[in-house]
Design an enzyme around this catalytic site. Sequence first.
Site, PDB file in Angstrom:
ATOM      1  N   ASN A  98       0.868  -1.175   0.000  1.00 15.77           N
ATOM      2  CA  ASN A  98       0.000   0.000   0.000  1.00 15.77           C
ATOM      3  C   ASN A  98       0.902   1.222   0.000  1.00 15.77           C
ATOM      4  O   ASN A  98       1.853   1.269   0.777  1.00 15.77           O
ATOM      5  CB  ASN A  98      -0.883  -0.014   1.264  1.00 15.77           C
ATOM      6  N   GLY A  99       0.631   2.196  -0.866  1.00 19.92           N
ATOM      7  CA  GLY A  99       1.460   3.405  -0.914  1.00 19.92           C
ATOM      8  C   GLY A  99       2.128   3.536  -2.264  1.00 19.92           C
ATOM      9  O   GLY A  99       1.704   2.924  -3.242  1.00 19.92           O
ATOM     10  N   LYS A 109     -12.057   4.952   0.339  1.00 16.52           N
ATOM     11  CA  LYS A 109     -12.423   5.618   1.583  1.00 16.52           C
ATOM     12  C   LYS A 109     -11.244   6.368   2.197  1.00 16.52           C
ATOM     13  O   LYS A 109     -11.375   7.480   2.651  1.00 16.52           O
ATOM     14  CB  LYS A 109     -12.946   4.552   2.564  1.00 16.52           C
TER      15      LYS A 109
HETATM   16  C1  F6R Z   1     -16.515  12.398   0.699  1.00 15.68           C
HETATM   17  C2  F6R Z   1     -15.441  11.952   1.574  1.00 15.68           C
HETATM   18  C3  F6R Z   1     -14.083  12.539   1.382  1.00 15.68           C
HETATM   19  C4  F6R Z   1     -13.327  12.598   2.720  1.00 15.68           C
HETATM   20  C5  F6R Z   1     -11.878  13.033   2.489  1.00 15.68           C
HETATM   21  C6  F6R Z   1     -11.111  13.124   3.791  1.00 15.68           C
HETATM   22  O1  F6R Z   1     -17.720  11.776   1.014  1.00 15.68           O
HETATM   23  O2  F6R Z   1     -15.627  11.103   2.392  1.00 15.68           O
HETATM   24  O3  F6R Z   1     -14.133  13.790   0.781  1.00 15.68           O
HETATM   25  O4  F6R Z   1     -13.973  13.483   3.572  1.00 15.68           O
HETATM   26  O5  F6R Z   1     -11.234  12.116   1.649  1.00 15.68           O
HETATM   27  O6  F6R Z   1     -11.071  11.904   4.441  1.00 15.68           O
HETATM   28  P1  F6R Z   1     -10.720  11.803   5.983  1.00 15.68           P
HETATM   29  O7  F6R Z   1     -11.812  12.492   6.724  1.00 15.68           O
HETATM   30  O8  F6R Z   1     -10.648  10.349   6.272  1.00 15.68           O
HETATM   31  O9  F6R Z   1      -9.406  12.495   6.162  1.00 15.68           O
END
Ligand code: F6R
Length: 620
Positions: A99-100, A615
Amino acid sequence: MCGIIGIIGKNDDTVSHLIEGLRRLEYRGYDSTGIATLDNDAIARRRAEGKLQNLERLIKAEPIAGNIGIGHTRWATHGAPTVNNAHPHGNGKVALVHNGIIENFHELQKQLSGVHLESETDTEVVVHLISDYLDKGLPPEQAVHETLKQLKGAFALVILFRDFPDMLIGARKGSPLVVGYGGQDAEEYFFGSDALALAGLATHICYLEDGDWAVLKRDKIVIYDEAGTQIDRPIELSTISSALIGKGNHKHYMLKEIYEQPTVLGTVLSAMLDAARYHVQLPDLPIAPKNIEKITIIACGTASYAGMVGKYWIEQWAGIPVEVDIASEFRYRTPALPKQNGLCIIISQSGETMDTLEALRYAKQHGQKILAIVNVEKSTIDREADQSIYTRTGPEISVASTKAFTSQLVVIALLAQYLAQSLDKSVGGEKQPLELMRGFSELPSKLIEGLNSEEMIKTIARDLQEARDVIFLGRGKMFPIALEGALKLKEISYIHAEGYAAGELKHGPIALIDEYIKVVVLAPYDALFEKILSNMQEVISRNGKVILISDRQGIDAAKQQINTARDMELLSVIEVPSCHQDLAPILYSLPVQLLAYHTALIKGVDIDQPRNLAKSVTVE
Ligand code: F6R
């Protein structure tokens, strides 16, 4: 972005456990999946394009066995999402998942002249580097350590060896990796990209530090730091139960997570607010409120919109200057930061977003104190911050963020209140704090009431799914919710959508208005209502269709002004319960989430795993 898992087990269920782990990791990427095991003294690999179900089908047709193995779910960076580029990569002697990004892979490839590379990835080169060291007679631990010294970039790796059937080696630098310890009788050991991957498999978790690498054997785990010195890291009870990560009775994780919001926000509020005594309970801030000179909020995507609403609250209630930055821009623009007493608030659901993490590091290097608002405890952002406030939503699986967003909003609103109270700033007028406290307390029940509009939203979504473009408008604190509404719609329904501050409409976007465009107007009945109503009429008079999201008073006022039958035809409404006007962004997040969800549902697209997304974005 990619998800990785490694298992060294005692039973024959390793393949099914690898699949189970990959299912939990699919939210990190779903361009391809693959596993490799040691089957009859040989490395056996199965890899498939697309989602995990394709790999499952392949394994059913061409089974593999073994009680030691590795698995991967990919979000493509280098090389198209084909089987050849799918992990694990291997050469018969060594197989590995990654990963990366290995930034110097071109350079390393040149060192390996004569080696045939099967893929277009930055990963495969690592297989050959390790093999070369093994061929020179180095033991696997040393072969991996020597290889790690040559790699530049951010990575987590798990490696399987044909000739060392009782060993897996994992390493992390920049990308997260955890070690898991199985149940008492199973005695399995695991590597996982995160604790979530190992939910239901590992009872205890050890979070590797940056630069660490670990050797898993059948009877023990040995951890080394970057220099190769054996080291102990704390082992903790895993708090993630597999029960928490099911869909329940819902068709999609996104809908389940939307519906969880009343409970989740109730949990956050009861942990942080004693409304009867106007008291916000927070961990000690890294700078005393009276000394904070400036606040810089940094985040990506949805989390950055929570930060934008936070700016309105902090400046309005506490009077402290706030700047909000997108993490991917922040450290490349020479930001002017206070030399002393600058507080940087980092917002992240995953706590692993690379852009956000690098921005945190930049801010730290430039003398800022770091307060993280983060969901995943023990994530890298949590661990590198000076202090963290948790959003306590439990795992958020749907790629489109919903409950994490609203709990980020609640946390930052409470933080703003805390700052205001600490600085003895009145919100304005004697009665205001009481009303605001009541407003906070009522949020969970208002959200439940807000869910009643779902049927109306389903009807509107039928119309919306045909739209070519959708514009979301909001003013003041509703402007970031307009941005969030547009992001949610485009990411899961693939309809082009943009959010604007309603006052900006006439400065350009109004040129887009025609009978094919739909405009969602977020307009609680507040001090700015009349102004946004004018913006709405500017749209209607140009044949644009408007979906007004407002409370009863707002809807009545709008209907009074829009009184021709033609204009009424252009207007649909979604009613939201009335609430404290400062807290409306929290409540109005709900209809925009549901609108995106139902539009995507009608379009029949993959809601929980929209195309091209992942995600947790752990690459820059
Ligand atoms: C949209 C969404 C992304 C995250 C962004 C930051 O629905 O989920 O825009 O908000 O990638 O992710 P985190 O909060 O995990 O740093």
